[in-house]
Enzyme design. Structure first.
Site, PDB file in Angstrom:
ATOM      1  N   PHE A 131       0.851  -1.182   0.000  1.00 42.53           N
ATOM      2  CA  PHE A 131       0.000   0.000   0.000  1.00 42.53           C
ATOM      3  C   PHE A 131       0.887   1.232   0.000  1.00 42.53           C
ATOM      4  CE2 PHE A 131      -2.359   3.486   1.952  1.00 42.53           C
ATOM      5  CZ  PHE A 131      -3.468   3.516   1.123  1.00 42.53           C
ATOM      6  N   ASP A 217       9.167   2.529   1.739  1.00 47.33           N
ATOM      7  CA  ASP A 217       7.984   3.271   2.182  1.00 47.33           C
ATOM      8  C   ASP A 217       7.835   3.033   3.688  1.00 47.33           C
ATOM      9  OD1 ASP A 217       5.485   4.181   2.907  1.00 47.33           O
ATOM     10  OD2 ASP A 217       4.484   3.487   1.076  1.00 47.33           O
ATOM     11  N   LYS A 246       2.657  10.139   8.074  1.00 49.61           N
ATOM     12  CA  LYS A 246       1.901   9.765   9.267  1.00 49.61           C
ATOM     13  C   LYS A 246       2.438  10.414  10.555  1.00 49.61           C
ATOM     14  CE  LYS A 246      -1.006   6.167   7.666  1.00 49.61           C
ATOM     15  NZ  LYS A 246      -0.663   5.597   6.355  1.00 49.61           N
TER      16      LYS A 246
HETATM   17  C1  LIG Z   1      -0.838   5.741   4.897  1.00 51.01           C
HETATM   18  C2  LIG Z   1       0.173   5.222   3.948  1.00 51.01           C
HETATM   19  C3  LIG Z   1       0.412   5.849   2.717  1.00 51.01           C
HETATM   20  C4  LIG Z   1      -0.405   7.024   2.235  1.00 51.01           C
HETATM   21  O1  LIG Z   1      -0.313   8.134   3.058  1.00 51.01           O
HETATM   22  P1  LIG Z   1      -1.426   9.295   2.943  1.00 51.01           P
HETATM   23  O2  LIG Z   1      -0.955  10.322   3.934  1.00 51.01           O
HETATM   24  O3  LIG Z   1      -2.734   8.686   3.269  1.00 51.01           O
HETATM   25  O4  LIG Z   1      -1.377   9.802   1.563  1.00 51.01           O
HETATM   26  C5  LIG Z   1       1.402   5.327   1.917  1.00 51.01           C
HETATM   27  N1  LIG Z   1       2.132   4.255   2.298  1.00 51.01           N
HETATM   28  C6  LIG Z   1       1.934   3.643   3.479  1.00 51.01           C
HETATM   29  C7  LIG Z   1       2.786   2.465   3.865  1.00 51.01           C
HETATM   30  C8  LIG Z   1       0.940   4.082   4.343  1.00 51.01           C
HETATM   31  O5  LIG Z   1       0.720   3.457   5.494  1.00 51.01           O
END
Ligand SMILES: *Cc1c(COP(=O)(O)O)cnc(C)c1O
Length: 399
Positions: A131, A217, A246
């Site tokens: 994700f 990520d 986050k």
């Molecule tokens: C939450 C998340 C995203 C996206 O972040 P947003 O601030 O919602 O755009 C991307 N990668 C990972 C692993 C995430 O947990």
């Protein structure tokens, strides 16, 4: 369950109207208190209404909110320096969200190769269950069909691989069009699986061998969540690029793309930009949050509470094996694979008084603030046991 009439129906919202928060507690308009182990999906790393963040925000609010990146912003430079001092990185680009940090990384990877005379190198290799956010490029990077169908043709230049297929990985990485490998060292939404260190090492080796960028990520698993500031620091390797967001702003929308000087070498004047990214208000809050979250005491505390939670959850598995299957993840990114439908378990947890998040592979996630106390962790275990008992009863009724 009724949903708001004037908002796009893209969320299935829990039937609670929130009003205020304090630390690990969230209070609703009708006066109910919940132990909040969602924290805006691992975002409020210091809990709700943290006094240090309130102070930073209110002080800055009277001084300067927003200018453009066409001016030098001292707090932005200071936060970038902290991030670089505490990681592999040399340079940073600030965004307002995680998915924008991913966009930046994807663009960086292609620009890197183009600037080196290889514009054909565009393929970003990602893994099943990934994700990376919701922009058009990020859903293409994630490769989850549910987020792609109906949005027209898939973008070229994304290769999705199952975990553990070494032959396919080698073929993709050695292709003349390969640009980068993008992976979450610990998956968040995708089932809370931690990538073993030896696999991270294998990815590093492949990237070195074929000249690809290794991009982590860490939007969810970074910023202390796993008990190290960055999740990759549990391994012996370093990436070339890292995305964070986050918890970076402690609840204020901030993201960042970190990179080595070489990886960022294509990001020259005009190559990328953002109106809001890294503005003075965000950076004042970001610096205050970073000071707290990056402290060795904070990280030590994460390990202590996480050890306690994981031990307790393991013993709950032995008692409630009919409800709970497995505990996963790392640090305070706790995934619990459950046997009943995870959404039902989340609703039963809510009825018991604790808010928990969902996840793929029928997981629920515990994402408490990093400064959650042991007493609160103990309370959470009690409420989860109540939840598992309720789930067991319900299964009996329907049997
Ligand atoms: C939450 C998340 C995203 C996206 O972040 P947003 O601030 O919602 O755009 C991307 N990668 C990972 C692993 C995430 O947990």
């Amino acid at each position: 369950m009724s949903q708001p009439d004037h908002l796009f129906g893209v969320y299935n919202r829990a039937p609670i109207e929130v009003e205020r928060g304090e630390g690990a507690n969230l209070y609703t308009k009708d006066g109910r208190r919940f132990l909040d182990f969602v924290q805006g999906i691992a975002t409020n790393g210091l809990g709700h209404a943290n006094p240090i963040l309130i102070d930073a925000m209110t002080k800055q609010a009277g001084k300067l909110w927003h200018v453009s990146n066409i001016f030098r912003i001292p707090d932005q430079e200071a936060l970038a320096e902290r991030l670089c001092d505490d990681s592999f990185a040399d340079q940073v680009f600030f965004t307002n969200s995680g998915t924008e940090a991913v966009e930046c990384a994807l663009k960086l990877a292609r620009k890197y190769h183009a600037a080196k005379g290889n514009p054909e190198r565009i393929d970003i290799i990602t893994f099943e269950g990934a994700f990376h956010g919701r922009t058009y490029a990020a859903v293409n990077a994630g490769g989850n069909d549910a987020y792609l169908t109906g949005f027209g043709p898939k973008l070229p230049g994304f290769v999705h691989l199952p975990f553990g297929d070494h032959e396919a990985l080698k073929a993709a990485a050695s292709a003349p069009t390969a640009a980068a490998i993008l992976v979450e060292p610990v998956q968040g939404e995708g089932g809370t699986r931690a990538v073993p260190n030896q696999c991270l090492q294998g990815l590093r080796d492949l990237c070195d061998q074929y000249g690809l960028l290794l991009m982590f990520d860490e939007i969810q698993c970074g910023m202390g969540r796993t008990g190290k500031l960055w999740s990759y620091q549990w391994s012996d390797i370093e990436p070339d690029v890292l995305m964070t967001a986050k918890a970076l702003g402690g609840g204020f929308p901030i993201g960042a793309c970190l990179a080595t000087r070489d990886a960022a070498s294509g990001m020259v004047v005009g190559a990328h930009g953002s109106t809001f990214g890294g503005n003075p208000l965000a950076m004042a809050v970001g610096l205050a949050a970073y000071n707290e979250l990056s402290k060795p005491e904070t990280l030590e505390h994460v390990n202590d509470v996480s050890n306690y939670l994981r031990q307790q959850l393991q013993s709950l598995i032995s008692t409630y094996g009919d409800v709970v299957e497995e505990v996963r993840g790392k640090g305070l990114l706790v995934g619990i694979k459950v046997k009943p439908v995870n959404r039902e378990v989340m609703a039963m947890a809510r009825d018991a008084g604790i808010l928990i998040a969902g996840g793929s592979d029928n997981c629920v996630r515990l994402l408490p603030p990093l400064n959650v106390t042991l007493d609160e962790a103990r309370e959470a275990i009690g409420l989860l046991e109540k939840t598992f008992i309720a789930a067991r009863e319900k299964a009996k009724e329907t049997a």
